[in-house]
Design a protein around this motif. Structure first.
Motif, mmCIF file in Angstrom:
data_model
loop_
_atom_site.group_PDB
_atom_site.id
_atom_site.type_symbol
_atom_site.label_atom_id
_atom_site.label_comp_id
_atom_site.label_asym_id
_atom_site.label_seq_id
_atom_site.Cartn_x
_atom_site.Cartn_y
_atom_site.Cartn_z
ATOM 1 N N LYS A 140 0.904 -1.325 0.175
ATOM 2 C CA LYS A 140 0.055 0.019 -0.078
ATOM 3 C C LYS A 140 0.922 1.277 -0.028
ATOM 4 O O LYS A 140 0.552 2.278 -0.844
ATOM 5 C CB LYS A 140 -0.913 0.017 1.139
ATOM 6 N N GLN A 141 1.927 1.201 0.970
ATOM 7 C CA GLN A 141 2.998 2.422 0.973
ATOM 8 C C GLN A 141 3.524 2.704 -0.471
ATOM 9 O O GLN A 141 3.767 3.710 -0.887
ATOM 10 C CB GLN A 141 4.081 2.102 1.909
ATOM 11 N N LYS A 142 4.103 1.381 -0.949
ATOM 12 C CA LYS A 142 4.631 1.647 -2.515
ATOM 13 C C LYS A 142 3.513 2.263 -3.380
ATOM 14 O O LYS A 142 4.261 2.858 -4.432
ATOM 15 C CB LYS A 142 5.142 0.160 -2.997
ATOM 16 N N ASP A 143 2.436 1.669 -3.359
ATOM 17 C CA ASP A 143 1.436 2.268 -4.307
ATOM 18 C C ASP A 143 1.170 3.586 -4.028
ATOM 19 O O ASP A 143 0.948 4.655 -5.027
ATOM 20 C CB ASP A 143 0.022 1.692 -4.329
ATOM 21 N N ALA A 144 1.029 4.401 -2.726
ATOM 22 C CA ALA A 144 0.826 5.496 -2.338
ATOM 23 C C ALA A 144 2.182 6.385 -3.093
ATOM 24 O O ALA A 144 1.846 7.460 -3.748
ATOM 25 C CB ALA A 144 0.660 5.930 -1.034
ATOM 26 N N HIS A 145 3.130 5.848 -2.986
ATOM 27 C CA HIS A 145 4.393 6.757 -3.459
ATOM 28 C C HIS A 145 4.443 6.794 -4.706
ATOM 29 O O HIS A 145 4.906 7.930 -5.413
ATOM 30 C CB HIS A 145 5.841 5.773 -3.213
ATOM 31 N N LYS A 146 3.958 5.846 -5.814
ATOM 32 C CA LYS A 146 3.954 5.703 -6.949
ATOM 33 C C LYS A 146 2.951 6.959 -7.426
ATOM 34 O O LYS A 146 2.963 7.740 -8.427
ATOM 35 C CB LYS A 146 3.265 4.357 -7.894
ATOM 36 N N LEU A 147 1.832 7.018 -6.759
ATOM 37 C CA LEU A 147 0.830 8.075 -7.067
ATOM 38 C C LEU A 147 1.379 9.419 -6.670
ATOM 39 O O LEU A 147 1.289 10.365 -7.556
ATOM 40 C CB LEU A 147 -0.438 7.938 -6.133
ATOM 41 N N PHE A 148 1.940 9.519 -5.604
ATOM 42 C CA PHE A 148 2.796 10.897 -5.358
ATOM 43 C C PHE A 148 3.681 11.237 -6.212
ATOM 44 O O PHE A 148 3.704 12.336 -6.760
ATOM 45 C CB PHE A 148 3.298 10.783 -3.963
#
Length: 135
Positions: free
Chosen positions: A34-42
């Motif tokens: 989930k954290q990696k997905d958020a980083h990709k979005l940011f």
């Protein structure tokens, strides 16, 4: 980091993020993904928008953990969660959400934000509430 806000070619771009609901501590593979997905979005948002300011609308972390130094724990979590934005050296400001309020650690959370260089603004203690960011 240049914290002075100014227009570029007559434009000022603001990227707004709200209700990120990340964990204070990454303790399993699901949270890590989930954290990696958020980083990709940011990262995609920063690359596409090239914002002059990022505004966090609260509920960045939606977890409370009992510990000796909640400010340090929250600061470390914010630095992890917001790493792509911090790496891009974009000024940020924030407000607190209901999850920060529910943790009953508003003062510690405000202290954690204020320890991170990218955050600008001042807490206006004359206004009601626990944090009101004046730019």
């Amino acid at each position: 980091m240049n914290k002075q806000l100014k227009f570029k070619d007559g434009k000022f771009k603001i990227m707004v993020l709200g209700d990120i609901h990340e964990r204070l501590v990454i303790d399993n593979t699901e949270n890590e993904l989930k954290q990696k997905d958020a980083h990709k979005l940011f990262e995609a948002g920063v690359k596409k928008l090239k914002p002059d300011l990022v505004v966090l609308l609260g509920d960045t972390c939606s977890e409370y953990v009992e510990c000796e130094d909640y400010t340090a724990l929250h600061k470390a979590a914010l630095e992890r969660i917001l790493k792509p934005i911090l790496d891009a050296k974009i000024p940020m400001c924030y407000c607190l959400g209901n999850h920060e309020h529910d943790a009953k650690k508003e003062k510690e959370i405000v202290a954690a934000y204020e320890m991170i260089d990218a955050f600008i603004g001042e807490n206006d203690e004359s206004a009601p509430g626990d944090f009101n960011c004046n730019l």
